[in-house]
Design an enzyme around this catalytic site. Sequence first.
Site, PDB file in Angstrom:
ATOM      1  N   GLY A 136       1.908 -32.327 -19.459  1.00  0.00           N
ATOM      2  CA  GLY A 136       0.732 -31.963 -19.161  1.00  0.00           C
ATOM      3  C   GLY A 136       0.006 -33.262 -18.402  1.00  0.00           C
ATOM      4  N   ASP A 137      -1.053 -32.912 -17.960  1.00  0.00           N
ATOM      5  CA  ASP A 137      -1.951 -34.012 -17.098  1.00  0.00           C
ATOM      6  C   ASP A 137      -1.287 -34.695 -16.081  1.00  0.00           C
ATOM      7  OD1 ASP A 137      -3.981 -33.335 -18.818  1.00  0.00           O
ATOM      8  OD2 ASP A 137      -3.378 -34.934 -20.381  1.00  0.00           O
TER       9      ASP A 137
ATOM     10  N   LYS B  19      -2.000 -32.120 -11.711  1.00  0.00           N
ATOM     11  CA  LYS B  19      -1.821 -30.552 -11.059  1.00  0.00           C
ATOM     12  C   LYS B  19      -3.069 -30.252 -10.660  1.00  0.00           C
ATOM     13  CE  LYS B  19      -0.963 -28.867 -15.108  1.00  0.00           C
ATOM     14  NZ  LYS B  19      -0.862 -30.243 -16.135  1.00  0.00           N
TER      15      LYS B  19
ATOM     16  N   ASN C 175      -7.931 -25.598 -22.911  1.00  0.00           N
ATOM     17  CA  ASN C 175      -7.201 -26.706 -23.432  1.00  0.00           C
ATOM     18  C   ASN C 175      -6.846 -27.612 -22.178  1.00  0.00           C
ATOM     19  OD1 ASN C 175      -5.693 -24.594 -22.808  1.00  0.00           O
ATOM     20  ND2 ASN C 175      -3.934 -25.105 -24.149  1.00  0.00           N
TER      21      ASN C 175
ATOM     22  N   GLY D 268      -7.473 -29.357 -18.774  1.00  0.00           N
ATOM     23  CA  GLY D 268      -8.415 -30.381 -18.044  1.00  0.00           C
ATOM     24  C   GLY D 268      -7.783 -30.987 -16.578  1.00  0.00           C
ATOM     25  N   HIS D 269      -8.233 -30.135 -15.485  1.00  0.00           N
ATOM     26  CA  HIS D 269      -7.558 -30.542 -14.249  1.00  0.00           C
ATOM     27  C   HIS D 269      -8.512 -31.056 -13.306  1.00  0.00           C
ATOM     28  CE1 HIS D 269      -4.545 -26.780 -14.611  1.00  0.00           C
ATOM     29  NE2 HIS D 269      -4.447 -27.664 -15.718  1.00  0.00           N
ATOM     30  N   THR D 270      -8.367 -32.471 -12.945  1.00  0.00           N
ATOM     31  CA  THR D 270      -9.186 -33.209 -12.362  1.00  0.00           C
ATOM     32  C   THR D 270      -8.891 -32.957 -10.924  1.00  0.00           C
ATOM     33  OG1 THR D 270      -9.001 -34.765 -14.293  1.00  0.00           O
ATOM     34  CG2 THR D 270     -10.153 -35.425 -12.087  1.00  0.00           C
TER      35      THR D 270
ATOM     36  N   GLN E 129      -0.856 -26.881 -18.515  1.00  0.00           N
ATOM     37  CA  GLN E 129      -0.028 -27.657 -19.459  1.00  0.00           C
ATOM     38  C   GLN E 129       1.206 -28.165 -18.828  1.00  0.00           C
ATOM     39  OE1 GLN E 129      -1.559 -24.540 -21.014  1.00  0.00           O
ATOM     40  NE2 GLN E 129      -3.086 -26.172 -21.207  1.00  0.00           N
TER      41      GLN E 129
ATOM     42  N   ARG F 189      -9.347 -38.120 -25.273  1.00  0.00           N
ATOM     43  CA  ARG F 189      -8.363 -39.027 -26.126  1.00  0.00           C
ATOM     44  C   ARG F 189      -7.527 -39.888 -25.175  1.00  0.00           C
ATOM     45  NH1 ARG F 189      -5.054 -34.563 -29.366  1.00  0.00           N
ATOM     46  NH2 ARG F 189      -5.492 -33.279 -27.323  1.00  0.00           N
TER      47      ARG F 189
ATOM     48  N   LEU G 100       1.817 -42.851  -8.139  1.00  0.00           N
ATOM     49  CA  LEU G 100       2.559 -43.841  -7.690  1.00  0.00           C
ATOM     50  C   LEU G 100       1.895 -45.386  -7.604  1.00  0.00           C
ATOM     51  CD1 LEU G 100       5.793 -44.347  -7.157  1.00  0.00           C
ATOM     52  CD2 LEU G 100       5.197 -44.182  -4.713  1.00  0.00           C
TER      53      LEU G 100
HETATM   54  P1  GDP Z   1      -3.727 -31.997 -14.563  1.00  0.00           P
HETATM   55  O1  GDP Z   1      -4.155 -31.802 -16.150  1.00  0.00           O
HETATM   56  O2  GDP Z   1      -2.439 -32.067 -14.578  1.00  0.00           O
HETATM   57  O3  GDP Z   1      -4.464 -31.484 -13.430  1.00  0.00           O
HETATM   58  O4  GDP Z   1      -4.173 -33.857 -14.480  1.00  0.00           O
HETATM   59  P2  GDP Z   1      -5.599 -34.647 -15.071  1.00  0.00           P
HETATM   60  O5  GDP Z   1      -6.528 -34.324 -14.156  1.00  0.00           O
HETATM   61  O6  GDP Z   1      -5.768 -34.129 -16.744  1.00  0.00           O
HETATM   62  O7  GDP Z   1      -4.955 -36.244 -15.113  1.00  0.00           O
HETATM   63  C1  GDP Z   1      -4.611 -36.648 -13.982  1.00  0.00           C
HETATM   64  C2  GDP Z   1      -5.460 -37.920 -13.523  1.00  0.00           C
HETATM   65  O8  GDP Z   1      -4.948 -38.636 -12.661  1.00  0.00           O
HETATM   66  C3  GDP Z   1      -6.766 -37.616 -13.120  1.00  0.00           C
HETATM   67  O9  GDP Z   1      -7.792 -38.437 -13.753  1.00  0.00           O
HETATM   68  C4  GDP Z   1      -6.753 -37.487 -11.636  1.00  0.00           C
HETATM   69  O10 GDP Z   1      -7.834 -37.760 -11.167  1.00  0.00           O
HETATM   70  C5  GDP Z   1      -5.623 -38.696 -11.603  1.00  0.00           C
HETATM   71  N1  GDP Z   1      -4.897 -38.851 -10.331  1.00  0.00           N
HETATM   72  C6  GDP Z   1      -4.183 -37.545  -9.800  1.00  0.00           C
HETATM   73  N2  GDP Z   1      -3.382 -38.156  -8.672  1.00  0.00           N
HETATM   74  C7  GDP Z   1      -3.259 -39.448  -8.791  1.00  0.00           C
HETATM   75  C8  GDP Z   1      -2.889 -40.314  -8.213  1.00  0.00           C
HETATM   76  O11 GDP Z   1      -2.079 -40.171  -7.239  1.00  0.00           O
HETATM   77  N3  GDP Z   1      -3.344 -41.530  -8.274  1.00  0.00           N
HETATM   78  C9  GDP Z   1      -4.363 -42.125  -9.233  1.00  0.00           C
HETATM   79  N4  GDP Z   1      -4.416 -43.358  -9.360  1.00  0.00           N
HETATM   80  N5  GDP Z   1      -4.662 -41.078  -9.964  1.00  0.00           N
HETATM   81  C10 GDP Z   1      -4.477 -39.728  -9.780  1.00  0.00           C
HETATM   82  P1  IMO Z   2      -3.471 -29.699 -18.762  1.00  0.00           P
HETATM   83  O1  IMO Z   2      -3.556 -28.542 -18.097  1.00  0.00           O
HETATM   84  C1  IMO Z   2      -2.049 -32.481 -22.021  1.00  0.00           C
HETATM   85  C2  IMO Z   2      -1.495 -30.756 -25.847  1.00  0.00           C
HETATM   86  C3  IMO Z   2      -2.415 -31.076 -27.003  1.00  0.00           C
HETATM   87  C4  IMO Z   2      -1.443 -30.829 -28.029  1.00  0.00           C
HETATM   88  C5  IMO Z   2      -0.778 -29.662 -27.868  1.00  0.00           C
HETATM   89  C6  IMO Z   2      -1.218 -28.279 -28.443  1.00  0.00           C
HETATM   90  O2  IMO Z   2      -4.604 -30.508 -18.412  1.00  0.00           O
HETATM   91  O3  IMO Z   2      -2.069 -30.595 -18.427  1.00  0.00           O
HETATM   92  P2  IMO Z   2      -3.478 -26.958 -27.854  1.00  0.00           P
HETATM   93  O4  IMO Z   2      -4.857 -27.319 -28.006  1.00  0.00           O
HETATM   94  O5  IMO Z   2      -2.795 -26.249 -26.548  1.00  0.00           O
HETATM   95  O6  IMO Z   2      -2.923 -25.791 -28.977  1.00  0.00           O
HETATM   96  O7  IMO Z   2      -2.553 -28.203 -28.094  1.00  0.00           O
HETATM   97  O8  IMO Z   2      -0.902 -29.474 -26.154  1.00  0.00           O
HETATM   98  N1  IMO Z   2      -2.088 -30.113 -24.627  1.00  0.00           N
HETATM   99  C7  IMO Z   2      -2.089 -30.727 -23.627  1.00  0.00           C
HETATM  100  N2  IMO Z   2      -1.778 -32.015 -23.198  1.00  0.00           N
HETATM  101  N3  IMO Z   2      -2.773 -31.624 -21.027  1.00  0.00           N
HETATM  102  C8  IMO Z   2      -2.983 -30.387 -21.198  1.00  0.00           C
HETATM  103  O9  IMO Z   2      -3.511 -29.430 -20.288  1.00  0.00           O
HETATM  104  C9  IMO Z   2      -2.752 -29.628 -22.517  1.00  0.00           C
HETATM  105  N4  IMO Z   2      -3.052 -28.747 -23.191  1.00  0.00           N
HETATM  106  C10 IMO Z   2      -2.618 -28.661 -24.491  1.00  0.00           C
HETATM  107  O10 IMO Z   2      -2.826 -32.296 -26.739  1.00  0.00           O
HETATM  108  O11 IMO Z   2      -0.374 -31.828 -28.001  1.00  0.00           O
HETATM  109 MG    MG Z   3      -5.162 -32.315 -17.702  1.00  0.00          MG
END
Ligand code: GDP
Ligand code: IMO
Ligand code: MG
Length: 427
Positions: A12-13, A16, A38, A40-42, A223, A302, A331
């Site tokens: 995850g994170d 996406k 759950n 969190g897409h930025t 995720q 977190r 990168l």
């Molecule tokens: P997601 O859950 O897959 O949508 O990812 P998140 O949004 O939870 O976390 C990705 C983080 O990386 C966010 O703070 C984005 O703004 C940041 N991000 C995404 N692509 C890049 C990148 O190429 N470089 C940097 N420095 N940050 C990025």
């Molecule tokens: P995005 O879409 C990262 C993790 C939680 C925990 C496990 C189970 O932003 O990538 P849950 O609340 O789903 O029962 O938690 O999954 N988790 C994530 N980790 N990115 C996420 O979503 C997540 N959604 C759940 O931290 O380890």
């Molecule tokens: Mg996320």
Amino acid sequence: MAALAVVGSQWGDEGKGKIIDYLAKKADMVVRGQGGSNAGHTVVIGGRKYALHLIPSGVMNEGTVNIIGNGVVFDAEGFFEEIAALEKDGIKTDNIFVSDRAHLVFPYHKLLDALSEDARGDRDLGTTRKGIGPAYMDKIERSGLRVCDMLDAESFREKLQAQIDAKNRVIEGIFGAPPADKAKIVADFLAYAERLRPYVRDTGVMVDAAIKAGKNVLFEGAQGSMLDIDLGTYPYVTSSHPISGGFTTGAGVGAGAIREVVGVTKAYTTRVGKGPFVTELDNELGARIRELGHEYGATTGRPRRCGWFDGVVLRYSARVNGTTGLALMLLDVLGDFDELKLCHGYARGGKTISDFPASLDALAAYSPLYLTLPGWKCDISGCRDFDALPAAARDYVKAVEEIAGVPVKIVSVGPDREQTIIREEVF
Ligand code: GDP
Ligand code: IMO
Ligand code: MG
């Protein structure tokens, strides 16, 4: 037909939200099929940051239809908070539709999530406490309530009251905790039901019609593959199917509908919550990656655990998703290191493996085998085409594709929409 799935390749994170927003400019429709708030897409546009949880990341593109599919567990409270925040920022929200088959998350699910986690003590899973596990438990146990149940106020009231009574027996009897407030939950959800009515559709019909009309449909994974309930690092997983196959049940489309699968991957690895992670750097190096990458959760805040790129995870993820191309994210974050490591296998004694094992006890006995490459030691966040990257950064990208066995079609060098290098069009 042009249907594309964008899924997380790691835990995850991976970024996406950024890549979905970028690709959504060409998408007629963006569809979520699993998970809930759950996620969190930025999305960053012109330096402005937006965090999306339930609402698809296509919402920033006017004209794109955004679907919350049947496989999502729908948190009505969170949904209206998100709508309000988007509208405050001047973003249009009249193109969002919610499946009548989606299961509902209630406050008692969140309470039970927290109580179960607390009861596990040191063996907690580190969930987001958004009620995801308990809501999917009700769905699978066949006692859950769905969005369509909200449409008839009288029967919804009765069904919800019975559910709250049943859950309170567990909350009070098993956990010894104060009961969920029945009157408040019923009143709140009857009000949400009225507000939700205009958003509710049989979304499967909409997705099918869009695909048949040859529209560009983008399936938005939440995720990551290693959090998949079947294929992830069980039990440290979420309760849904973040892999590409999750869209067939989660959006109601046939297995052949998806033509291309983009696996989103960080140039390194992060994980939030508990569970094993072979390339983790629980040291100064990991802390440096965390600070440079601002690795703090978009949903819970977190700190994320950080480590080197794990090619065993990537190969596994590519196999279970049928990944046709990678989007290599963040990168730019690696621009400050003298040398960089990429894991290409796991070793135990003299034995090496290149497939991800099922047993976490077995996994714990392995250590990573690394390929070491020189760093590029400069800021690449202004690069907009592949050839403009320093040779060491290009070599790093090539090493990723070689180890993962999948071409890197997109490279991301910063959080902003514009900081994106397309090597090969995916849409
Ligand atoms: P997601 O859950 O897959 O949508 O990812 P998140 O949004 O939870 O976390 C990705 C983080 O990386 C966010 O703070 C984005 O703004 C940041 N991000 C995404 N692509 C890049 C990148 O190429 N470089 C940097 N420095 N940050 C990025
Ligand atoms: P995005 O879409 C990262 C993790 C939680 C925990 C496990 C189970 O932003 O990538 P849950 O609340 O789903 O029962 O938690 O999954 N988790 C994530 N980790 N990115 C996420 O979503 C997540 N959604 C759940 O931290 O380890
Ligand atoms: Mg996320």
